[in-house]
Design an enzyme around this catalytic site. Structure first.
Site, PDB file in Angstrom:
ATOM      1  N   ASP A 286       0.748  -1.070  -0.074  1.00  0.00           N
ATOM      2  CA  ASP A 286       0.100   0.012   0.044  1.00  0.00           C
ATOM      3  C   ASP A 286       0.857   1.290   0.009  1.00  0.00           C
ATOM      4  O   ASP A 286       1.967   0.987   0.243  1.00  0.00           O
ATOM      5  CB  ASP A 286      -0.838  -0.099   1.286  1.00  0.00           C
ATOM      6  CG  ASP A 286      -2.086   1.007   0.989  1.00  0.00           C
ATOM      7  OD1 ASP A 286      -1.977   1.843   0.150  1.00  0.00           O
ATOM      8  OD2 ASP A 286      -3.190   0.740   1.575  1.00  0.00           O
TER       9      ASP A 286
HETATM   10  C1  BGC Z   1      -4.975   3.129  -0.251  1.00  0.00           C
HETATM   11  C2  BGC Z   1      -4.952   2.167  -1.212  1.00  0.00           C
HETATM   12  C3  BGC Z   1      -4.730   2.851  -2.312  1.00  0.00           C
HETATM   13  C4  BGC Z   1      -3.410   3.806  -2.650  1.00  0.00           C
HETATM   14  C5  BGC Z   1      -3.211   4.270  -3.804  1.00  0.00           C
HETATM   15  C6  BGC Z   1      -3.776   4.280  -0.213  1.00  0.00           C
HETATM   16  O1  BGC Z   1      -3.980   5.175   0.645  1.00  0.00           O
HETATM   17  O2  BGC Z   1      -5.034   2.615   1.123  1.00  0.00           O
HETATM   18  O3  BGC Z   1      -6.217   1.563  -1.250  1.00  0.00           O
HETATM   19  O4  BGC Z   1      -4.556   1.970  -3.529  1.00  0.00           O
HETATM   20  O5  BGC Z   1      -3.526   4.800  -1.489  1.00  0.00           O
HETATM   21  O6  BGC Z   1      -4.010   5.567  -4.253  1.00  0.00           O
END
Ligand code: BGC
Length: 767
Positions: A286
């Site tokens: 993540d």
């Molecule tokens: C989220 C993810 C997301 C990523 C990219 C993160 O803050 O938890 O679900 O895919 O950002 O935007």
């Protein structure tokens, strides 16, 4: 090939000894402490992956060490993508673009805003879920996005106030698993990779990331403490289906699992995902979830996003000084390149990020990703996630009303629409008071080609049928024209990434509904909810004649609800969670865990309820919900008859000898052991779709667990057969000592009906 199978065997032996060393004695195994599982299993290129792995190994062998390293982390690029892997022009590799989310391409124009995960869950329609995913995948492809950052099966919905429960499908692992399987296969059939997220036990937003507190002290992220059986039977279950479907990537989560960070937890990445489930794709972090360097690589992480503060040339240094094997870097690169070949992205794929603008003013190529062919699926997906929960004396469908009064902030469209805005927060945390809610907030929020608000569709209806419409969106106590035939009240319940919800009700909306109902004899409430919403403040008001949980339908929201209100469509959604009578009924699973006491710097959340979340908890504690899991009304009625069980000839006396692990795990888990069948009749006067649901009481398990469902269209007065094949996994309990799924001795109970508590057919069988 030979080399890799020897390493695989060695890995398995080391894994087995790591597990044995833990001296498993009880269900509490792995609770609070994450055991080490090393080395990281190399992908075997099993099953459908064989050709891609053959090509990827040759490709990676031609790369320099630095080029391999460049594949393992994103770069800062003005690509418009959430993450970018750089090109390697020397060998004709164009790089990769990865972007959110599970319900639409984010941050660009000419894309559709599809129904959210929870809405797909509420529709209980596997075929529709697949169609939706195919159209969604097509849009990603047109835009040059190699990997979609979705779907979501974590959170599953353990915490009632969880801020991201709306991104996932259902609070039930079986239902989530079926829908993620269809979604991953659907997206990937277009040549776009799915990145199923967030692995694993990412059940709350509060303390999801480490932070510095008021005293300037470093606070680690929350630890989700889970025992091994609960891990398998609840949280890992839908991820297993995603791996079985061939998910190209899995996103590791922000928080810790048994006190070890999600993106460097060797037990969950090496042990569960790569060894036990035979995952052939790659693990992506993540965003900014990497907290360690070589430790994360050895624990099974393959790609850091949006960049790495740790790896880069340190990876080659670590290989030189012996802290990391060269084979680990090769495996990271090979897994990434293998998915590129496996999805056919090497032969033809639009340039990475082709249709992704950097910002709202940026020059970019206009790429129209919305296709006329997707219109029917877009609308049908929006329609089917609406759940009708109350309908007194057939108040719905409406019978040609002449004067329609419309109230509430949620009926109107937004004042402004920009294709790359992300509103992480609403000015009213409990509700989105500025406009109708068609999606929740955060990285799962995408920008629609248009928004058809409820009021827009209602005005078209008035145009068509010559009726008259009055509205007031802003007053909490609006004046009523006493000649109104019906009062439609639109309210919502908001949720967003990065914070948990402040509650399951809000005073403003409850007061509005009550005020309207006090004046209007025929008050119909439509509630757009990004998660569980309690309704006891007004649901028994005698003037509240109908209530619809409208969830998050995407951009066709208005058209969908008006088709239902006027009977052009028959409601067929069912709740994928439990609505309690009062918030306290969720017990310790109502609020997110907070930092406290001795654990202030190391916040802990003990999943001591085991698998007893949502309906399993209500069943275990014998609490009557307001609306049970699986509940929902139709404009017609259904009847169930003729329950039968038929055994297949698969032997169940001994566990099948150790099979080679395929993607998804031991292939014998998918052996069909038994089929339950029945007949469902439409006993009303209109055609409709029923969702027959099969629940089992598995010996040594919860009172009831969902193990089959379907959605069948039945013409008024007719009937149809339904059948539910049950696999070894469906009928098993995770045996902690044996580290296997085991069928149970004793009597299994079978229940079949239209919700988790309306189960007219029941029986038993033994294996
Ligand atoms: C989220 C993810 C997301 C990523 C990219 C993160 O803050 O938890 O679900 O895919 O950002 O935007």
């Amino acid at each position: 090939m030979v080399r890799s199978s020897i390493t695989g065997l060695l890995g398995a032996l080391l894994l087995a000894s790591a597990i044995r060393a833990e001296n498993i004695t009880s269900d509490a195994h792995f609770y609070g402490e994450s055991p080490p599982v090393y080395p990281s299993p190399e992908a075997t290129g099993t099953g459908p992956w064989a050709i891609a792995y053959g090509k990827a190994r040759t490709f990676v062998a031609s790369l320099t060490a630095e080029e391999k390293v460049n594949l393992t982390a994103g770069i800062t690029a003005d690509s418009g993508c959430a993450g970018s892997i750089p090109a390697i022009p020397r060998v004709g590799f164009p790089g990769l673009c990865v972007t959110d989310a599970g319900n639409g391409v984010r941050g660009t124009d000419f894309v559709n805003a599809w129904s959210s995960g929870l809405h797909v869950g509420a529709s209980w329609n596997k075929r529709l879920a697949r169609q939706r995913a195919i159209h969604l995948g097509y849009e990603y492809r047109q835009k040059g996005v190699n990997v979609a950052l979705g779907p979501v099966v974590g959170p599953i919905g353990r915490v009632a106030e969880g801020g991201r429960n709306w991104e996932g499908f259902s609070a039930d692992p079986y239902q989530s698993g079926v829908l993620v399987y269809e979604t991953v296969e659907g997206i990937q059939s277009t040549g776009v990779g799915a990145c199923t997220k967030h692995f694993i036990a990412n059940e709350q937003e509060t303390n999801r990331n480490p932070e510095t507190d008021d005293q300037g002290e470093y606070v680690e992220s929350l630890s989700s403490n889970i025992d091994d059986r609960t891990m398998h039977e609840l949280y890992l279950w839908p991820f297993q289906d995603a791996v079985l479907a061939g998910s190209a990537s899995i996103m590791c989560s922000y928080q810790r699992i048994n006190n070890s960070y999600g993106c460097q937890n060797s037990k969950v990445l090496n042990g569960l995902l790569k060894e036990e489930l035979g995952f052939q794709g790659y693990v992506m972090t993540d965003w900014y979830a990497q907290h360690g360097g070589i430790a994360s690589a050895n624990a099974g992480l393959d790609m850091a996003m949006p960049h790495s503060d740790f790896w880069n040339s340190n990876l080659t240094d670590a290989i030189a000084n012996g802290t990391m094997e060269a084979s680990r870097l090769d495996d990271m690169a090979t897994r990434i390149i293998a998915t590129w070949y496996h999805l056919g992205q090497d032969t033809y794929f639009p340039d990475p990020g082709l249709g992704m603008p950097k910002d709202v003013d940026a020059e970019h190529q206009r790429v129209i990703a919305t296709s006329p062919a997707s219109k029917d699926t877009l609308l049908q997906s929006a329609i089917e996630g609406h759940v009708l929960v109350k309908n007194t004396d057939g108040a719905l469908p409406l019978k040609s009303p002449r004067l329609v009064s419309v109230f509430g902030y949620d009926a109107k469209g937004p004042d402004a629409l920009q294709f790359n805005t992300i509103s992480f927060q609403s000015s009213y945390p409990a509700i989105q008071r500025n406009h109708t809610l068609w999606v929740g907030g955060g990285s799962g929020e995408n920008s629609p080609a248009y928004v058809d608000a409820p009021i827009d569709a209602l005005q078209r209806q008035a145009y068509e049928d010559g009726s008259s419409i009055l509205w007031n969106f802003d007053s909490i106590d609006p004046q009523l024209d006493s000649t109104s035939d019906v009062c439609l009240v639109f309210i919502n319940s908001y949720a967003t990434e990065s914070q948990d919800r402040p509650g399951l009700t809000d005073q403003y909306s409850d007061t509005l509904v009550t005020n309207v109902a006090n004046k209007c004899k025929n008050t119909v409430v439509v509630l757009h909810n990004a998660g569980i919403r309690l309704v006891d403040a007004w649901v028994e008001h005698e003037n509240v004649t109908a209530v619809i949980f409208a969830h998050l339908p995407g951009q066709d929201t208005g058209r969908a609800v008006v088709d239902l209100l006027y009977g052009r469509a028959n409601p067929s959604g069912r709740l994928p969670y439990t609505v309690a009578r009062q918030a306290e009924d969720y017990g310790s699973l109502l609020h997110p865990a907070q930092r406290e006491g001795d654990y202030w710097l190391f916040p802990q959340s003990n999943f001591s309820e085991g698998v007893l979340i949502d309906y399993r908890a209500f069943d275990a504690q014998n609490i009557t919900p307001r609306y049970e899991f699986g509940y929902g009304l139709s404009y017609t009625t259904f009847d169930y008859s003729d329950l039968q069980t038929r055994r297949s000839n698969v032997s169940t006396t001994a566990y099948p000898p150790n099979a080679t692990i395929e993607q998804g795990g031991n292939p014998h888990l998918w052996d069909e052991i038994l089929t339950v069948s029945a007949r469902v009749s439409n006993t009303g006067v209109v055609d409709g779709d029923e969702v027959p649901q099969l629940y089992l009481g598995i010996p040594n398990g919860p009172v009831r667990q969902l193990r089959g469902f379907d959605k069948v269209r039945i013409v008024a007065g007719e009937s149809t057969p339904v059948a539910f094949p049950l696999t070894r996994r469906d009928l098993s309990v995770w045996d902690v000592d044996a580290q296997q799924w085991h069928l149970q001795e004793g009597e299994y109970k079978v229940y079949l009906g239209s919700s988790s508590r309306d189960l007219p057919l029941s029986g038993t069988f033994s294996i």
